[in-house]
Write an enzyme that holds these catalytic residues in place. Structure first.
Site, short mmCIF file in Angstrom:
data_model
loop_
_atom_site.label_atom_id
_atom_site.label_comp_id
_atom_site.label_asym_id
_atom_site.label_seq_id
_atom_site.Cartn_x
_atom_site.Cartn_y
_atom_site.Cartn_z
N MET A 26 25.96 -29.85 41.15
CA MET A 26 25.36 -28.53 41.33
C MET A 26 26.29 -27.53 42.00
SD MET A 26 21.45 -29.25 42.36
CE MET A 26 21.96 -30.09 43.83
N GLY A 27 27.25 -28.03 42.73
CA GLY A 27 28.14 -27.13 43.45
C GLY A 27 29.52 -27.72 43.54
N ASP A 28 30.48 -26.85 43.56
CA ASP A 28 31.88 -27.26 43.47
C ASP A 28 32.66 -26.53 44.54
OD1 ASP A 28 33.87 -28.59 42.24
OD2 ASP A 28 33.48 -27.75 40.24
N GLY A 29 33.24 -27.24 45.47
CA GLY A 29 34.04 -26.57 46.49
C GLY A 29 35.43 -27.19 46.52
N ALA A 30 36.30 -26.63 47.38
CA ALA A 30 37.67 -27.12 47.46
C ALA A 30 37.69 -28.59 47.90
CB ALA A 30 38.46 -26.26 48.42
N SER A 32 34.62 -30.28 48.73
CA SER A 32 33.30 -30.90 48.65
C SER A 32 32.64 -30.60 47.31
CB SER A 32 32.42 -30.38 49.79
OG SER A 32 32.12 -29.03 49.57
N ASN A 33 31.75 -31.51 46.92
CA ASN A 33 30.93 -31.31 45.74
C ASN A 33 29.48 -31.54 46.15
OD1 ASN A 33 32.91 -30.84 43.71
ND2 ASN A 33 33.44 -33.01 43.84
N ASP A 161 27.63 -17.15 57.51
CA ASP A 161 28.02 -17.14 56.10
C ASP A 161 26.81 -16.86 55.21
OD1 ASP A 161 29.88 -17.30 54.07
OD2 ASP A 161 29.86 -19.48 53.94
#
Ligand code: ATP
Length: 341
Positions: A26-30, A32-33, A161
């Site tokens: 559902m989410g994609d980070g540098a 973390s997923n 944030d």
């Protein structure tokens, strides 16, 4: 079913996460997923944020000849930072804040098992609907504001944030109705019974605040002590922190502005120009997009997008503003059905 099986087979398997079946990303980070997953024992659907602890050195990452155990690893996620995120999330319990169910770790990863927000990001809803009516904006922003009030006033936490990407919708069932709140966008789809996540037919889901990666516990303004402990902190720190909650209020103003018109208050292709605009608080209620939006909404935004943090509205002032307390417009009268003889 075939599609689902194919998707599942593409999902990674993490050592340490054997109690869960990963369903979807559902989410994609540098580093973390975020995955949609199901707890095998209970069948409960959850969201799991998998955070990498290390990164292989770039020069060695592609080197097949180098034995795995000799590859140098760099720590990419500071333990203290992730523990702080977990500590803050653990200490919160509010309907407008995403819940953390559990936290665990393996040699390579940290795992944050959270309440699943299936409706997705507020950001995507804005893109989908272009912009929100004042009533729908109020409905959404008040939930966010209640969450911020809880964080600021009861937990002494600044989120730092707040943005549409970190505001998530619950999935809601289709309730066929003619709710005027979301009619400006959805009327046609509602009749077709099409499901719009978060803003589904006839009702609107709950919105919750996510991503406490940058959040921080701050000083209590009245007692001048850090929330929960008594400290020996220098006055310049206390002074600085007195206004740190106001960063969330600025962000709340940016979110409300974006909800109402569909674009953010500050934008420029050049990062330098954008920085300058933000620093000066240079924004306008651009015509024609803002022409039909109430003065009251504009007044509220102007008290949030206020450069001087001492003049900026606090969360209590926000919640007391007339725009927040305006009752939604009554539904339009039903169209009389005229028989044509
Ligand atoms: P960012 O770069 O935005 O700080 P991050 O790596 O810190 O990202 P999060 O912001 O916590 O991670 O999550 C990234 C994305 O994953 C979110 O924007 C959202 O789309 C999705 N997500 C996070 N938590 C949940 C949840 N509980 N339920 C559903 N989706 C979620």
């Amino acid at each position: 079913v075939e599609e689902e099986r194919k998707l599942k087979s593409q999902m990674p398997i993490y050592a340490g996460l054997e109690d869960y079946e990963i369903l979807d990303k559902m989410g994609d980070g540098a580093f973390s997923n975020v995955y949609k997953a199901v707890e095998i024992k209970t069948g409960k659907r959850v969201a799991i944020k998998v955070v990498r602890k290390f990164e292989l050195n770039a020069s060695q990452a592609g080197d097949k000849h180098l034995n795995q155990q000799f590859k140098k690893k760099t720590r990419v996620t500071e333990r203290a930072n992730i523990l702080k995120e977990v500590q803050i999330m653990r200490g919160t319990a509010h309907p407008s804040v995403v819940k953390l169910h559990s936290f665990s770790e393996s040699d390579e990863h940290y795992f944050l098992v959270m309440e699943l927000m299936e409706g997705g990001e507020l950001f995507h809803q804005i893109v989908k609907l272009t912009y929100f009516s004042e009533n729908l904006s109020r409905h959404v922003i008040l939930q966010v504001a209640q969450g911020i009030r809880y964080l600021h006033e009861e937990r002494g936490v600044v989120h730092r944030d707040i943005k549409p990407e970190n505001l998530l919708f619950e999935r809601i069932p289709i309730i066929p109705s003619k709710n005027p709140v979301h009619r400006p966008y959805d009327e046609a789809k509602e009749d077709e019974g099409e499901f719009v996540p978060g803003v589904g037919g006839g009702g609107i889901g709950r919105v919750k605040i996510a991503d406490f990666g940058l959040s921080k516990i701050v000083w209590d303004e009245q007692t001048m002590t850090p929330c929960g402990t008594v400290g020996y902190t220098a006055p310049e720190i206390v002074k600085d922190e007195r206004y740190s909650k106001s960063v969330d209020m600025w962000a709340l103003g940016c979110v409300l502005y974006t909800l109402l018109c569909g674009f953010p208050p500050f934008y420029d292709e050049s990062i330098n120009v954008l920085t300058e605009k933000v620093a000066r608080g240079y924004y306008t209620f651009l015509s024609p997009w803002w022409d039909d939006i109430s003065h009251s909404a504009k007044d509220l935004i102007s008290h949030l997008l206020c450069v001087d943090p001492t003049q900026r509205y606090t969360i209590d002032q926000f919640l007391a503003h007339p725009w927040c307390n305006a009752a939604p417009a009554p539904p339009p009268p039903p169209t009389p059905y005229i028989y044509d003889h």
